[in-house]
Structure formats: C-alpha cells, structure tokens
Write a protein that holds these residues in place. Structure first.
Motif, PDB file in Angstrom:
ATOM      1  N   GLY A 121      42.445  59.572 -18.265  1.00 14.01           N
ATOM      2  CA  GLY A 121      41.759  58.262 -18.329  1.00 14.01           C
ATOM      3  C   GLY A 121      40.360  58.241 -18.480  1.00 14.01           C
ATOM      4  O   GLY A 121      39.503  57.209 -18.668  1.00 14.01           O
ATOM      5  N   LEU A 122      39.691  59.410 -18.173  1.00 12.02           N
ATOM      6  CA  LEU A 122      38.140  59.637 -18.251  1.00 12.02           C
ATOM      7  C   LEU A 122      37.597  60.181 -19.362  1.00 12.02           C
ATOM      8  O   LEU A 122      36.669  60.111 -19.884  1.00 12.02           O
ATOM      9  CB  LEU A 122      37.752  60.424 -16.748  1.00 12.02           C
ATOM     10  N   MET A 123      38.526  60.777 -20.127  1.00 12.92           N
ATOM     11  CA  MET A 123      38.282  61.571 -21.152  1.00 12.92           C
ATOM     12  C   MET A 123      37.929  60.710 -22.412  1.00 12.92           C
ATOM     13  O   MET A 123      38.314  59.581 -22.533  1.00 12.92           O
ATOM     14  CB  MET A 123      39.311  62.637 -21.750  1.00 12.92           C
ATOM     15  N   VAL A 124      37.319  61.269 -23.446  1.00 14.31           N
ATOM     16  CA  VAL A 124      37.326  60.676 -24.733  1.00 14.31           C
ATOM     17  C   VAL A 124      37.779  61.649 -25.807  1.00 14.31           C
ATOM     18  O   VAL A 124      38.061  62.730 -25.597  1.00 14.31           O
ATOM     19  CB  VAL A 124      35.641  60.649 -25.192  1.00 14.31           C
ATOM     20  N   PHE A 215      28.425  70.339 -19.416  1.00 16.80           N
ATOM     21  CA  PHE A 215      28.256  68.934 -19.618  1.00 16.80           C
ATOM     22  C   PHE A 215      29.452  68.116 -19.839  1.00 16.80           C
ATOM     23  O   PHE A 215      29.850  67.084 -19.855  1.00 16.80           O
ATOM     24  CB  PHE A 215      27.236  68.785 -20.952  1.00 16.80           C
ATOM     25  N   GLY A 216      30.602  69.157 -20.222  1.00 14.60           N
ATOM     26  CA  GLY A 216      31.967  68.496 -20.238  1.00 14.60           C
ATOM     27  C   GLY A 216      33.029  69.490 -20.225  1.00 14.60           C
ATOM     28  O   GLY A 216      32.881  70.779 -20.355  1.00 14.60           O
ATOM     29  N   VAL A 217      34.303  69.228 -20.031  1.00 12.95           N
ATOM     30  CA  VAL A 217      35.479  70.021 -20.027  1.00 12.95           C
ATOM     31  C   VAL A 217      36.449  69.625 -20.665  1.00 12.95           C
ATOM     32  O   VAL A 217      36.671  68.544 -20.905  1.00 12.95           O
ATOM     33  CB  VAL A 217      35.761  70.461 -18.512  1.00 12.95           C
ATOM     34  N   PRO A 218      37.462  70.488 -21.481  1.00 10.78           N
ATOM     35  CA  PRO A 218      38.266  70.041 -22.440  1.00 10.78           C
ATOM     36  C   PRO A 218      39.492  69.740 -21.350  1.00 10.78           C
ATOM     37  O   PRO A 218      39.797  70.157 -20.505  1.00 10.78           O
ATOM     38  CB  PRO A 218      38.609  71.187 -23.309  1.00 10.78           C
ATOM     39  N   VAL A 219      40.450  68.714 -21.874  1.00 10.26           N
ATOM     40  CA  VAL A 219      41.655  68.162 -21.344  1.00 10.26           C
ATOM     41  C   VAL A 219      42.973  68.710 -22.120  1.00 10.26           C
ATOM     42  O   VAL A 219      42.713  68.521 -23.376  1.00 10.26           O
ATOM     43  CB  VAL A 219      41.413  66.697 -21.173  1.00 10.26           C
ATOM     44  N   VAL A 220      43.876  69.323 -21.554  1.00 11.52           N
ATOM     45  CA  VAL A 220      45.088  69.718 -22.325  1.00 11.52           C
ATOM     46  C   VAL A 220      46.221  68.924 -21.576  1.00 11.52           C
ATOM     47  O   VAL A 220      46.221  68.630 -20.339  1.00 11.52           O
ATOM     48  CB  VAL A 220      45.132  71.188 -22.174  1.00 11.52           C
ATOM     49  N   THR A 221      47.186  68.807 -22.216  1.00  6.36           N
ATOM     50  CA  THR A 221      48.455  68.235 -21.529  1.00  6.36           C
ATOM     51  C   THR A 221      49.297  69.094 -20.607  1.00  6.36           C
ATOM     52  O   THR A 221      49.191  70.379 -20.865  1.00  6.36           O
ATOM     53  CB  THR A 221      49.307  67.684 -22.510  1.00  6.36           C
ATOM     54  N   SER A 222      49.630  68.401 -19.635  1.00 11.08           N
ATOM     55  CA  SER A 222      50.149  69.441 -18.530  1.00 11.08           C
ATOM     56  C   SER A 222      51.756  69.694 -19.097  1.00 11.08           C
ATOM     57  O   SER A 222      52.125  71.029 -18.775  1.00 11.08           O
ATOM     58  CB  SER A 222      50.584  68.950 -17.222  1.00 11.08           C
ATOM     59  N   THR A 223      52.495  69.374 -19.970  1.00  9.83           N
ATOM     60  CA  THR A 223      53.539  69.484 -20.613  1.00  9.83           C
ATOM     61  C   THR A 223      53.441  70.587 -21.655  1.00  9.83           C
ATOM     62  O   THR A 223      54.086  71.615 -21.497  1.00  9.83           O
ATOM     63  CB  THR A 223      54.347  68.390 -21.291  1.00  9.83           C
ATOM     64  N   ASP A 224      52.589  70.423 -22.675  1.00  8.25           N
ATOM     65  CA  ASP A 224      52.840  71.454 -23.807  1.00  8.25           C
ATOM     66  C   ASP A 224      51.257  72.066 -24.192  1.00  8.25           C
ATOM     67  O   ASP A 224      51.232  73.050 -24.825  1.00  8.25           O
ATOM     68  CB  ASP A 224      53.459  71.063 -25.126  1.00  8.25           C
ATOM     69  N   GLY A 225      50.368  71.964 -23.278  1.00  9.83           N
ATOM     70  CA  GLY A 225      48.914  72.458 -23.156  1.00  9.83           C
ATOM     71  C   GLY A 225      48.255  72.194 -24.600  1.00  9.83           C
ATOM     72  O   GLY A 225      47.126  72.972 -24.863  1.00  9.83           O
ATOM     73  N   GLY A 229      41.570  65.985 -25.299  1.00  8.74           N
ATOM     74  CA  GLY A 229      40.323  65.201 -25.186  1.00  8.74           C
ATOM     75  C   GLY A 229      39.230  65.906 -24.347  1.00  8.74           C
ATOM     76  O   GLY A 229      39.579  67.136 -23.899  1.00  8.74           O
ATOM     77  N   VAL A 230      38.094  65.532 -24.186  1.00  8.37           N
ATOM     78  CA  VAL A 230      37.036  65.962 -23.372  1.00  8.37           C
ATOM     79  C   VAL A 230      36.649  64.957 -22.315  1.00  8.37           C
ATOM     80  O   VAL A 230      36.356  63.839 -22.564  1.00  8.37           O
ATOM     81  CB  VAL A 230      35.802  66.443 -24.321  1.00  8.37           C
ATOM     82  N   VAL A 231      36.625  65.536 -21.045  1.00  7.99           N
ATOM     83  CA  VAL A 231      35.666  64.610 -19.905  1.00  7.99           C
ATOM     84  C   VAL A 231      34.352  65.157 -19.906  1.00  7.99           C
ATOM     85  O   VAL A 231      34.025  66.373 -19.718  1.00  7.99           O
ATOM     86  CB  VAL A 231      36.516  64.838 -18.707  1.00  7.99           C
ATOM     87  N   HIS A 232      33.550  63.993 -20.083  1.00 10.79           N
ATOM     88  CA  HIS A 232      32.108  64.403 -19.817  1.00 10.79           C
ATOM     89  C   HIS A 232      31.543  64.385 -18.393  1.00 10.79           C
ATOM     90  O   HIS A 232      32.109  63.366 -17.732  1.00 10.79           O
ATOM     91  CB  HIS A 232      31.139  63.443 -20.690  1.00 10.79           C
ATOM     92  N   ARG A 233      30.569  65.345 -17.994  1.00  7.86           N
ATOM     93  CA  ARG A 233      30.031  64.928 -16.602  1.00  7.86           C
ATOM     94  C   ARG A 233      29.801  63.362 -16.246  1.00  7.86           C
ATOM     95  O   ARG A 233      29.992  62.935 -15.201  1.00  7.86           O
ATOM     96  CB  ARG A 233      28.959  65.789 -16.400  1.00  7.86           C
TER      97      ARG A 233
END
Lengths: 439, 439
Positions: A121-124, A215-225, A229-233
């Motif tokens: 919900g926080l990522m772009v 400044f940001g961290v990548p987001v992966v799905t828990s199901t298939d990796g 998206g990226v969540v910014h600080r």
C-alpha cells in the motif's frame, strides 16, 4: 470559478501555497469544487487532488462522472491511485475502473487490495526495471528514449529482473556511469539486494530504514517473488506521521481517527456521539458510587465540592501515564508483557505527585473549613487515587494492545471510569468512617 | 556485556531489530550502557546512537569522556551530529568540540545553531557538489575516486556551484549518463534550480515537497547565497511525525512534549507535576462555584451525583473540538481568523449531541428519582453546557495560536476550567430557581 476557463483557474491556484490551495478548496461549495476540478485539465486536477486529505479527495471524486474521475485518477501516482479506489464506495470504484484502460484498471484494483500500512500500500510502481541480461548501453538508450516518462522517478537505482520478473539485483546509476557502456549490467549490479514482501507491515519498514541509509527498498510478492514496486523512505515517514495524527484524534474521542470540519454535519455529530454515549454510560456507572453514599454526603456537604476535583485530577494524572505508554508502545520502547516495569515506574511518579497534590488539597480544605479531618479525608483520597490512576493509565494500553483492542480510542474511557469510581469510593468511605469528626 | 569485546557485542546487536536494540539499551543500567558504547568501535556505536530517541542519546553521550563522545559523534550524519551538540549542556558540548578536528568542530557548531524546524536543522551536508566549470569526465572521475565516501549519499543529483560556492545549477545523474564524457557539465545542468534558505521553516518545506516530486531540495544561506546542504523529503516527513508526537504528549499534560520511562524519576515527576499543579488550582477555582450553592445542594443531594457527570461529559465534548481544531491548524485547513466558521461548525454539532446526551441523562434521572423537574434541570444543563464546551474547545486553540501560546499544552486546562464552572453554575442555578419542585 464559475465562468473561468482551465488556464485562469490554474494560474490562480499557482499563486497559492499548497496549504492555501487545500484551504481554498475546503471553503467552496460542492458545486464549486466540482466546477474547479472539471475546469482544470486532468493533470492539474490530479495535482490538486494529491494535496488533499483522503476524506476530502474521496468526496470530490464521488461527485464526478466516472469518465471525469477516471481521467484524473489516471494522472495520480500509483500509490494514491490505489488508495482512492480502495476507499471509494464499491459501486463508484467499479464505475470508474470500467471506463479506465483494462490494464490500468487491473493494476489499480490489485494495488487497492493492500492495506495502507503494508509495503504494497505504500509502494509506488513507478521505477526503473530492466532485464538482467541487458548491457549498460541498452539501459542508457532506454533512459534517453523515455526521459519524459521517467521525469518524476527515483532514478538513483534501477532494479534488475529475470524473465520471471523476479528481483535479481540492483544497479546503481553511479556504477553504470563509471563502467564501459558495452558491459553487461549483471557485472555492475549489487547481487542479492535487500527487499521486502508486499505484505510486510510498516513496523518492519521503519525498522529497515532505521538500520540502513536507503532511500527506497524494492517490494516483491510473497507468493512468487516478482518485483512489483518500491517503497520510499519518505512514504514510510509520511505514513508514520498520519498514524500519529489519527491516534491523537482517537485518544480525544474522534471515532475512526478522522474529522475535517467540511465533512457533513451528520457524519461529524454521529462519530463524536458514538464515543460520547459510551462515556456517559460509564460516567453514570461511576457516579452511582456517590448515590450509594448519599447520607454521608448530606451530612458533610463540603465533600461535594471535592468530588469533581478528585475525579478530574485523577483523570489528568492517569492520562499522562496513558500518553507515555501509548508513545512507548508505538516507538517499541516497551513490550506488552512488561507490565511490572511500567507499574513500578508509574507508581513511583504517582507517589511523589500524589503526595504533593494531596498535601495541597488538604491544606486548602483545612483553610476553608478549619477541620483537620476534612483535610485528611480529601488529601489521603487524592494521594491514593493518583497512585491508582497512574497505575491504571500506564497499564491499560498494554493490556488493550495484548487483546488487540485499539488502545488509542479505548484507554481514556476505561481509565476515567475506574479512577472516578475509586476516587468517589475513597473520599466517601474514608469520610463515613470518621463521620463524627467531620460534622 | 561486562566481559564481552567489540565483536561479540556487535554480533549480538546485529541479531536484534532496531526497535529491540533501543529496547535492550533502554533496560540497561547507566554503567552497562556506557560499557556497550565504549566497547563497540565508534562507527557501530554511532549507528546505535542514531537509532535512539534524542533524550536518551544525550544522556548516553554525557556519560562518556569527551574523547569517546567525539569519536562517536564524528561518525554520525551531519544533521544528527548538530542536533546532539545543540542539545548537550554547554560545558559538555564545548569539551567534546575541543577534542574534535577544528574544521569538523566549527562545522558542527555552525549547524547546531539552527532550530530543529528550520531547513538548516533538517539538512545534511553530505551531498555531491562540483564547480560548474568542470566537465562530465571530471565528475565521473571524482565519483570513482571517492566511491567509499559517497556510499550513503543521495547521488541522484549533483549540485553545481561557482567560485563563491553559490548554487548555479543541478546536474541529474541521468543527464550526465546520456551525455558525452568530455562535455562541460554546464551544458547538461538544470539552471536556476529551486532552493530554500537556511532559515526556511518546516511549513514552507512541507509545502514545497507537496507541490513537487523532488526527493531533496538544496539549502543556501540567506546572507550570501552559498550552498550549504540538502534537505531530503524523508527528513521533513520525519520531523512532521516527531512534531505530532510531541504535540500529542503535550495535550495529555507532559510538559516539554517528551518523556521516556528510563528518564530519571525526579525529572518525570517534576514535569508532570508542573502541569498537574496548575490544573488543581484551576479545578479548585471551578469547584468554588459548587461551594457558593451549598444550600441548594444540601436540599437536593441527588444533584451531587450529576455534577461530576456534567463536568466530565462537557470535558469530553470540548476535547473532541480541541483535537479537531489543533489538527486543522497543523494541516493548514483553518486560519486563526476564521473563528466564526469554526464556531458555527462546532455549535451545530454541539446542538445535536447536547440534545442527545441531555435527553439521555434526563431520562435516567427521572427513572432514578421519579421527578420530572430533576430530569429537566440536569438534561437542560448538560445540553447547554455541551454547546458551550464545543464552542470553547473549537475556538481556544485558534485564540492561543494567535497570541503565540502553544495550544497543545494550554487548550485542555482552559477548556475544562471554563466548562466545569459553566456546568456547575447551570445545574445549580437552574436547580435553585425551581427548588420547591425538586424536593
């Protein structure tokens, strides 16, 4: 506004600071707001919507036709887009998604299913993503070709994925710059980069940004990796500020943690009343203790003057302890199981302050009525009740959290009910036991 | 800890999440904390200090020798460094600055003079800064040579300055990447970039980041326009979260807006008591209204049961209005001069809720005592007092802000005193006027 065209409205809004823009919009009638949004080109309207508090943005969007709404929503950054769609009434959301491009609508719907406090919900979704098989030259060519698209992107890092869209590495723009253009990017990437799962909670993200200078961290799905998206600080810090904000309103009895005075009267009154009506019942329960001791009270009517003071002061002392516990819980400085430590810390403050307040009120009552025993009754009651209040105030948030009840909204009413009952009981039962000396 | 060496302590801390690290440190005695910090190498100790709430970090630093403290402070990012030095006792700060490198000490001292809510206090000095006369190749060579130094920098943008250190342009890493290496960077830069002055307030920064998608904005001195740092969006959001936090504690009566239970008992008790002692005096003032009507009260002792209920419920209704006003002020949704709008919005909610609560309490009192007039007295008093409470609650924060008094700490006590007085007066004076019907 009514007669203006897109250019003049835009030009006027540009002269205002962003807070003034939301203020100005807040003061217009529903029709006028509607006119402003439909007069502006969708891109400018989207900038305006992005500035508004969520509740206000949603009201505005609901007043538009699905076509108008879709055009504006389409121009919002992906996280705001999903937030709005997620909070609209289901019918309205469906109508708007219907007129959007099928692909965009599907993305939007998927994102709107994440909670506001999850990485998803926080990522772009706006980020640089390249196949790991590319060369530096290919990346550079893409950056040049899509310069316009990437205008608002964070381009410090590019994320590298395999043919299954799984995150393989991170390429720093700086390393790309320092390398020869023909080099495969896989040679310059940082392998096994840190990432979070889409369902990761905000606490985990705060922790991660506390420990790393990212400044940001990548987001992966828990199901298939897959990289999604990226969540910014800054997004995490903003969510934390909003959380504090909503907790604050809840502690003061605004159910739902949100009220803006431009919301409809009936909604505001209903939400406030929901909390007040629970409180008045609890208050009557506490006051029933007084009814039990009516005879004592009529023989020493001066006690009636002290009852509200003791009730109020215990509430004050207890609320200080509630506030510190809520904050220590949210900062992770206390665990739900540490009630013994909290109690010891609170009761020692309560002893000092209870003694000080008790002596003060005893002195005042002695000066007023010239009866030492009256002073003793109210002083002792206030001193003891202050210790009770800080103990309850310190512990109730921990207990509520343990039982998954939101401590922000529930701790206050519980605290005041219990301390009122105890306070009334202490004053009136001590007074009853020495009734002959008080008259 | 006592016997451990740097490696084992570090290895243990690494197994903990950052909130657990601060929790663990929070629970140690002063000696043990001291031992942990001096056992770790300064770099790791600095990482730990950076995680802690400010008050805690300062206590820790004050326990170290100036030499140990300087070594740790030296490893902190520039904004934290300046924060700590600024908040230490003057003697301690001077002792630490004395053992630092003269240049670093001077920088630190200069930065520590900025307020926490100014651009100068929020910025970091770690940034890429190049003479505008350089070529792309020179920049790229510098990035390669100083890769280690720049590890934690935001390298999305480089800032270009003239020989007076004045900001001339911004160079996007992406544009550098797309250009030929020998090109003078002046040809690729964005000229006349947005910047803020070092004394700009946080409100201005929030506004700027609301309107632009920047990740950071350069800071120049107001005196000579020299580039001195960069404020990141995340730092502004973090400051906003801390502001909300401290305002929350203040509304609940924590003077200074900061308390952690590991602070010394006497400090905690004193700060809380400062607010409580003002409150008890105000409470006694309000209760003196009851003393005036003692005769009425002894003839209708049932009224004594309702006095605390009316006082408490009016406080609740008023605090809801205070909370909404505080929040609308901080979001810029209301101006200090808009008291008429606030009052109309509040009194309409107050009318609905006052009526609902009044009818409820009137019903209960009728059922209890079987006297219609008793119900009329308490119901009418609660209804009227609810309207008074929301009016005062809504307006007091605006008035306080106008007179530059912090509304977070002062609004609550003012509200409860006035509503208590009005509430007691209403119940007892209405009761006096129909005393024969109540007995």
């Amino acid at each position: 506004v009514g007669t203006g065209n897109s250019e003049t409205v835009k030009a006027y809004l540009d002269t205002l600071a962003s807070t003034e823009q939301s203020l100005a919009l807040d003061r217009l009638s529903d029709e006028e707001r509607h006119a402003v949004l439909t007069t502006l080109v969708p891109e400018d309207a989207a900038d305006l919507v992005a500035l508004l508090p969520d509740v206000q943005a949603i009201e505005l969007i609901e007043d538009l036709t699905p076509g108008e709404a879709a055009a504006i929503i389409d121009e919002l950054p992906s996280n705001l887009k999903a937030d709005l769609i997620g909070e609209l009434e289901d019918d309205d959301a469906a109508a708007i998604l219907n007129v959007m491009e099928p692909q965009a609508a599907a993305d939007c719907l998927r994102l709107s299913e994440y909670e506001d406090d999850e990485a998803g919900g926080l990522m772009v979704t706006e980020m640089l993503k390249y196949p790991v098989t590319w060369t530096g030259a290919q990346v550079i060519a893409d950056l040049g070709d899509n310069a316009d698209l990437y205008r608002d992107y964070d381009v410090q890092y590019a994320y590298l994925v395999d043919d299954q869209e799984r995150l393989i590495g991170v390429l720093r723009m700086r390393d790309l710059l320092l390398s020869k253009r023909g080099t495969p990017i896989i040679e310059n990437m940082i392998a096994n980069p840190l990432s979070v799962e889409d369902k990761s909670k905000i606490g985990e993200l705060i922790d991660l940004f506390d420990r790393h200078h990212f400044f940001g961290v990548p987001v992966v799905t828990s199901t298939d990796g897959k990289l999604i998206g990226v969540v910014h600080r800054a997004a995490v810090e903003e969510a934390r500020a909003e959380q504090h904000d909503s907790d604050f309103l809840k502690t003061q009895g605004i159910v739902g943690g949100e009220e803006i005075r431009s919301m409809p009267l009936i909604v505001r009154a209903r939400r406030r009343l929901a909390w007040l009506s629970v409180n008045i019942v609890l208050n009557m329960l506490a006051a029933s203790v007084i009814a039990v001791y009516q005879d004592t009270l009529s023989s020493v009517i001066a006690l009636a003057v002290f009852l509200p003071i003791i009730s109020d002061m215990s509430g004050c002392s207890g609320n200080q302890a509630v506030a510190v516990s809520l904050r220590e819980l949210s900062m992770g400085l206390v665990r739900e199981s540490e009630w013994m430590r909290v109690w010891l810390k609170e009761v020692s403050v309560g002893m000092i302050n209870g003694l000080a307040l008790g002596v003060l009120i005893a002195g005042v009552s002695f000066v007023w009525k010239g009866n030492v025993y009256l002073g003793l009754v109210v002083g002792l009651a206030l001193c003891l009740n202050t210790m009770i209040a800080v103990s309850i105030g310190g512990l109730v948030p921990l207990v509520l959290k343990r039982f998954k009840v939101d401590p922000a909204i529930a701790a206050g009413p519980i605290l005041t009910t219990v301390t009122d009952m105890c306070g009334f009981f202490l004053v009136l039962s001590i007074a009853s036991s020495m009734l002959d000396k008080l008259q």
